[in-house]
Design a protein around this motif. Structure first.
Motif, short mmCIF file in Angstrom:
data_model
loop_
_atom_site.label_atom_id
_atom_site.label_comp_id
_atom_site.label_asym_id
_atom_site.label_seq_id
_atom_site.Cartn_x
_atom_site.Cartn_y
_atom_site.Cartn_z
N ARG A 1 70.31 62.23 30.59
CA ARG A 1 69.48 60.88 29.92
C ARG A 1 70.21 59.64 30.75
O ARG A 1 69.30 58.68 31.40
CB ARG A 1 69.80 60.65 28.40
CG ARG A 1 69.01 59.50 27.98
CD ARG A 1 69.09 59.28 26.59
NE ARG A 1 68.17 58.35 26.14
CZ ARG A 1 68.55 57.59 24.97
NH1 ARG A 1 69.35 58.04 24.18
NH2 ARG A 1 67.67 56.60 24.56
N GLU B 1 67.59 57.35 32.71
CA GLU B 1 66.86 56.25 32.00
C GLU B 1 67.98 54.85 32.21
O GLU B 1 67.51 53.60 31.93
CB GLU B 1 66.95 56.41 30.49
CG GLU B 1 65.85 57.31 30.27
CD GLU B 1 65.75 57.63 28.89
OE1 GLU B 1 66.39 56.98 28.01
OE2 GLU B 1 65.13 58.85 28.47
N LEU B 2 69.23 55.02 32.75
CA LEU B 2 69.96 53.87 32.96
C LEU B 2 69.41 52.91 33.72
O LEU B 2 69.08 53.22 34.95
CB LEU B 2 71.26 54.24 33.31
CG LEU B 2 72.42 52.95 33.40
CD1 LEU B 2 72.77 52.49 32.23
CD2 LEU B 2 73.68 53.60 34.26
N ARG B 3 69.40 51.56 33.26
CA ARG B 3 68.55 50.60 34.16
C ARG B 3 69.58 50.04 35.15
O ARG B 3 70.84 49.81 35.06
CB ARG B 3 68.33 49.49 33.17
CG ARG B 3 67.21 49.66 32.27
CD ARG B 3 66.79 48.53 31.59
NE ARG B 3 65.84 48.54 30.55
CZ ARG B 3 65.50 47.72 30.04
NH1 ARG B 3 65.69 46.60 29.83
NH2 ARG B 3 64.27 48.29 28.79
N ARG B 4 69.11 50.02 36.41
CA ARG B 4 69.80 49.52 37.48
C ARG B 4 69.53 47.92 37.42
O ARG B 4 68.75 47.37 37.22
CB ARG B 4 69.22 50.04 38.71
CG ARG B 4 69.36 51.38 39.07
CD ARG B 4 68.71 51.81 40.13
NE ARG B 4 69.19 53.36 40.61
CZ ARG B 4 68.17 54.07 40.95
NH1 ARG B 4 66.86 53.90 40.95
NH2 ARG B 4 68.70 55.47 41.02
N PRO B 5 70.77 47.30 37.94
CA PRO B 5 71.08 46.05 37.71
C PRO B 5 69.89 45.25 38.83
O PRO B 5 69.58 45.78 39.83
CB PRO B 5 72.44 45.50 37.85
CG PRO B 5 73.14 46.69 38.71
CD PRO B 5 72.23 48.05 38.10
N ARG C 1 73.56 56.82 39.19
CA ARG C 1 72.52 55.88 38.63
C ARG C 1 72.47 54.54 39.63
O ARG C 1 71.72 54.42 40.05
CB ARG C 1 72.08 56.18 37.35
CG ARG C 1 71.08 55.18 36.94
CD ARG C 1 69.59 55.98 37.11
NE ARG C 1 68.72 54.97 36.81
CZ ARG C 1 67.43 55.36 36.82
NH1 ARG C 1 67.13 56.18 37.78
NH2 ARG C 1 66.48 54.64 36.61
N LEU C 2 73.71 54.22 39.44
CA LEU C 2 73.98 52.56 39.91
C LEU C 2 74.49 52.81 41.34
O LEU C 2 74.24 51.59 41.62
CB LEU C 2 74.98 51.92 39.00
CG LEU C 2 74.69 51.79 37.42
CD1 LEU C 2 75.63 51.28 36.69
CD2 LEU C 2 73.27 51.23 37.32
#
Length: 78
Positions: free
Chosen positions: A70, A74-78, A8-9
């Motif tokens: 999830r 859904e993890l927000r990227r910086p 994700r990141l």
């Protein structure tokens, strides 16, 4: 979990971090929070309040079936 966060990141693949290097944060921190089982344990064995059967008996129903799916969604990227 680490792979899902990395996906994700985008920082690159998860890789081992030798204790000697991680210990710059303090050896206790490195062992307890960065170890392979940090914060994890089998449900119902002292990690999370009694496990899934007790949670269901209390009327709780999971909204998500996969924590890694999830995180990837859904993890927000910086």
């Amino acid at each position: 979990m680490g792979a899902a966060v990395a996906d994700r990141l985008g920082p690159g693949p998860v890789r081992p971090w030798p204790l000697a290097e991680a210990a710059v944060w303090g050896e206790g921190f490195a062992r307890c929070t960065l170890g392979p089982t940090a914060g994890c344990g089998p449900a119902g064995r002292g990690h999370g309040g009694g496990g899934p059967s007790r949670a269901r008996a209390r009327g709780r129903r999971p909204r998500h079936t996969s924590v890694t799916a999830r995180v990837r969604a859904e993890l927000r990227r910086p």
